[in-house]
Write a protein that holds these residues in place. Structure first.
Motif, PDB file in Angstrom:
ATOM      1  N   ALA A 202      57.163 -97.996  41.398  1.00  0.00           N
ATOM      2  CA  ALA A 202      56.522 -96.389  40.724  1.00  0.00           C
ATOM      3  C   ALA A 202      56.385 -96.735  39.327  1.00  0.00           C
ATOM      4  CB  ALA A 202      57.709 -95.425  40.713  1.00  0.00           C
ATOM      5  N   TYR A 251      57.751 -92.468  43.121  1.00  0.00           N
ATOM      6  CA  TYR A 251      56.788 -93.545  43.476  1.00  0.00           C
ATOM      7  C   TYR A 251      55.560 -92.601  44.067  1.00  0.00           C
ATOM      8  CZ  TYR A 251      54.149 -97.131  46.138  1.00  0.00           C
ATOM      9  OH  TYR A 251      53.156 -97.974  46.517  1.00  0.00           O
ATOM     10  N   SER A 254      53.808 -91.286  41.035  1.00  0.00           N
ATOM     11  CA  SER A 254      53.062 -92.661  40.465  1.00  0.00           C
ATOM     12  C   SER A 254      51.590 -92.710  41.312  1.00  0.00           C
ATOM     13  CB  SER A 254      53.933 -93.603  40.435  1.00  0.00           C
ATOM     14  OG  SER A 254      53.041 -94.697  39.896  1.00  0.00           O
TER      15      SER A 254
END
Length: 261
Positions: A202, A251, A254
């Motif tokens: 991430a 994640y 991201s």
């Protein structure tokens, strides 16, 4: 304060991410995710041996994890494929551990906690082991930081600079063994690799330097621990799995905002 099980769980999780943030970043750079997963699987044998021979839990687990790291380094240095060696050793050790568990009746009842973790059952003694191991790993990585980064980015440059990639790989393997030994009680053997890899993955999307990635991965891991424990307490979900799910959510965010791994 330490009589509150949630406070102990929070301290345990934060102690763990102190090591996994930096170590996980290096694991992502060097594409060693499978090694962490394999070491975690092999650690089940250490759990069984600890109970069978009345050894301290963390020492037995650490001994097996370190033995696996040394075996992989020795075999890979003799031309064996790393993926093959990891597959053979990790699955063999996991199978041997499960067989050994069948001879330890008291462990059969608690095996699920070692596979999936039980951070809410962390004791004061566990906190000492966890924080000692985390500080040891973090200190080791800080000491070797420049060498590890150089060997991870360009092995030819590392050799030209007098750095041995094999030595740095062995040091990382030993660091992974320590993290697995202290993490198996918190998130379990099946989730350790996720806590190592997901926060680092991430952080990779928006980090511009190795140091920024390591710091961001540590912060994401800490937030995942805090939010995961809150979610577990609020919705009565498994604590270790909740922490990993929150990490996965970071994640996903991201990827949405930065569009790369």
């Amino acid at each position: 304060m330490l009589d509150d099980f949630m406070i102990r769980a929070l301290l345990a999780g934060l102690g763990l991410v102190l090591a996994t943030g930096t170590l996980g970043s290096i694991v992502v750079w060097r594409r060693m995710a499978y090694f962490g997963d394999s070491t975690a699987h092999a650690a089940i044998l250490g759990v069984a041996l600890s109970f069978a021979f009345a050894l301290p839990f963390y020492l037995g687990t650490l001994a097996v994890a370190v033995a696996m790291a040394l075996a992989v380094a020795w075999l890979s240095a003799r031309g064996q494929g790393v993926d093959t060696v990891l597959g053979v050793i990790s699955h063999s050790a996991l199978a041997a551990g499960l067989v050994a568990v069948s001879f330890v009746p008291s462990l059969r009842v608690n095996l699920e906690s070692y596979l999936f973790g039980d951070i809410l059952a962390v004791s004061r003694a566990d906190l000492i082991w966890i924080w000692s191991g985390a500080i040891l790993v973090l200190g080791l990585l800080i000491w070797r930081w420049q060498r590890v980064v150089t060997a991870s980015v360009n092995e030819e440059l590392a050799l030209a600079s007098g750095i041995s990639p094999e030595r740095e790989r062995l040091i990382l393997s030993l660091a992974l063994a320590i993290v697995v030994a202290i993490a198996i009680r918190i998130v379990g053997a099946l989730l350790i690799s996720a806590l190592l890899i997901i926060p680092a993955a991430a952080a990779r999307g928006f980090s511009r330097t190795p140091e920024q990635m390591a710091g961001s991965a540590t912060l994401i891991g800490a937030l995942a621990v805090i939010c995961g424990l809150w979610g577990s307490l609020t919705f009565d979900t498994p604590a270790g799995a909740s922490i990993v799910v929150i990490s996965a959510a970071f994640y996903a965010l991201s990827l949405v905002f930065y569009g790369k791994e």
